[in-house]
Design a protein around this motif. Structure first.
Motif, short mmCIF file in Angstrom:
data_model
loop_
_atom_site.label_atom_id
_atom_site.label_comp_id
_atom_site.label_asym_id
_atom_site.label_seq_id
_atom_site.Cartn_x
_atom_site.Cartn_y
_atom_site.Cartn_z
N SER A 153 -0.99 -4.51 -1.82
CA SER A 153 -0.76 -4.38 -3.26
C SER A 153 0.34 -3.35 -3.52
CB SER A 153 -2.05 -3.97 -3.96
OG SER A 153 -2.50 -2.71 -3.48
N GLU A 154 0.87 -3.40 -4.75
CA GLU A 154 1.99 -2.54 -5.11
C GLU A 154 1.55 -1.32 -5.94
OE1 GLU A 154 5.32 -5.17 -6.29
OE2 GLU A 154 4.18 -6.64 -5.09
N ASP A 155 0.27 -1.21 -6.16
CA ASP A 155 -0.34 0.06 -6.51
C ASP A 155 -1.79 0.00 -6.03
OD1 ASP A 155 -2.05 -1.04 -8.47
OD2 ASP A 155 -1.01 -0.15 -10.16
N SER A 156 -2.53 1.08 -6.22
CA SER A 156 -3.87 1.17 -5.62
C SER A 156 -4.94 0.48 -6.45
CB SER A 156 -4.24 2.65 -5.42
OG SER A 156 -4.22 3.34 -6.66
N THR A 157 -4.57 -0.07 -7.62
CA THR A 157 -5.55 -0.73 -8.48
C THR A 157 -5.02 -2.10 -8.94
OG1 THR A 157 -4.64 0.46 -10.39
CG2 THR A 157 -6.58 1.41 -9.31
N PRO A 158 -4.85 -3.05 -8.03
CA PRO A 158 -4.20 -4.31 -8.39
C PRO A 158 -5.01 -5.22 -9.31
CG PRO A 158 -5.03 -4.42 -6.15
CD PRO A 158 -5.18 -2.98 -6.60
N ASN A 159 -6.28 -4.91 -9.53
CA ASN A 159 -7.10 -5.71 -10.43
C ASN A 159 -7.12 -5.16 -11.85
OD1 ASN A 159 -7.91 -7.43 -8.28
ND2 ASN A 159 -9.42 -5.91 -7.66
#
Length: 354
Positions: free
Chosen positions: A266-272
């Motif tokens: 993912s492109e940050d730590s919270t992709p959802n």
């Protein structure tokens, strides 16, 4: 002199003596620009250009393109009957209500937005953004899924799952006189609001389909530098701040092919979740915990984009980014559309922001 103007002027003079204040001054100006409403380009599109007579819908779309907020209110819609009923078939809102219900159920789960949701957001970009002011065709016309050669282009790798699902939805609902172009953009906007924190963006339907493959070399690539990308998006009627807002969609993204060894990163730590961690983590990250595109890192450091990037990364960034993204994506969803006066608003059927 206005206090805000005086503040910027004083900051500028101090920056000459203290070079480190240059970045601070740019961030102050970027925040001021958002506060006073200079959030995006105001260029008109399609059949709204020139001294022309506008419909009520055309007047509304023009106002949004020129600064009226694209963030929708909380108005909802209740269908008069089942989809197959005569009453529903006669209502654009009713038909799209049932379509959106299907999209929404596929785009959310207990963790937030799903892989299909993030695919729908990217798919919307890739159909609409294959256009610029010099293009005689292309844009949000459905060609991405109506032309197999276009879908097979290297820049569209990774869209296979959402493309197959969107085609299945189209096969189911085509009988209700919807267009593929509208379905692609509706899915992108539903995908966005399906992510917790995502904005509910005003949305119109009535686009015309075109199966002609979009003009090549119009989409951004992850290896490109900020200078090139600013020019690429300017040709699509976006300014540098719009570009910064739009790439924030990478908050919900996962890469597959830039580095196949890290497929699914993912492109940050919270992709959802739809949040601004993409901005802060791109600035701070070392490309190990998350995946950072060269293009995103370049934009984060580029002279005309770094202040806006840092603004979204900072305290209160979410409240600034959400309306800026909504404004920019509203414009994106209408690129290449030449019958804007004939569209119909269906915002009421969209899910509410979470």
């Amino acid at each position: 002199m206005k206090i805000s103007t005086l503040l910027v002027a004083l900051t500028a003079s101090q920056a000459l003596a203290y070079p480190r204040m240059g970045k601070t001054m740019a961030e102050i100006q970027a925040r001021q620009d958002l506060t006073v409403g200079r959030r995006s380009s105001t260029d008109l599109l399609g059949d709204l250009i020139g001294d022309v007579s506008l419909s009520v819908v055309g007047t509304t779309i023009k106002a949004i393109l020129q600064g009226l907020t694209a963030v929708a209110n909380s108005t909802t819609y209740t269908p008069p009957d089942e989809l197959a009923s005569d009453a529903c078939k006669a209502s654009v809102l009713c038909v799209w209500y049932y379509i959106v219900q299907d999209l929404s159920s596929a785009f959310t789960d207990s963790e937030g937005c799903t892989d299909l949701a993030r695919g729908a957001i990217r798919q919307g970009f890739h159909d609409a953004a294959a256009w610029d002011k010099n293009s005689a065709y292309g844009g949000a016309d459905g060609s991405l899924l109506l032309n197999d050669d276009e879908l097979a282009r290297p820049e569209n790798r990774g869209l296979e799952d959402i493309a197959a699902q969107t085609k299945a939805w189209y096969s189911e609902y085509e009988q209700y006189n919807i267009s593929m172009a509208d379905l692609i953009q509706t899915a992108a906007i539903v995908g966005t609001v399906s992510c917790p924190g995502g904005p509910r963006i005003r949305h119109f339907v009535g686009r015309k389909d075109d199966s002609t493959a979009a003009p090549p070399n119009k989409l951004p690539l992850p290896e490109q530098d900020a200078d090139f990308l600013v020019g690429l998006f300017a040709a699509k009627t976006f300014d540098a701040n719009d570009l910064v807002a739009l790439i924030g969609a990478h908050t919900a993204a996962k890469q597959k092919f830039v580095d196949p060894a890290r497929a699914g990163a993912s492109e940050d730590s919270t992709p959802n979740i739809w949040d601004t961690k993409f901005y802060s983590e791109t600035l701070q990250g070392d490309n190990t915990t998350i995946f950072i595109f060269h293009s995103d890192k370049s934009i984060s450091n580029y002279a005309s984009t770094t202040a806006q990037f840092n603004l979204f990364a900072g305290l209160g960034g979410q409240a600034l980014w959400s309306p800026a993204y909504a404004q920019a994506y509203f414009r994106m969803s209408l690129l290449g559309v030449n019958n804007l006066n004939d569209l119909a608003e269906i915002t009421q059927v969209l899910p509410l922001s979470q």
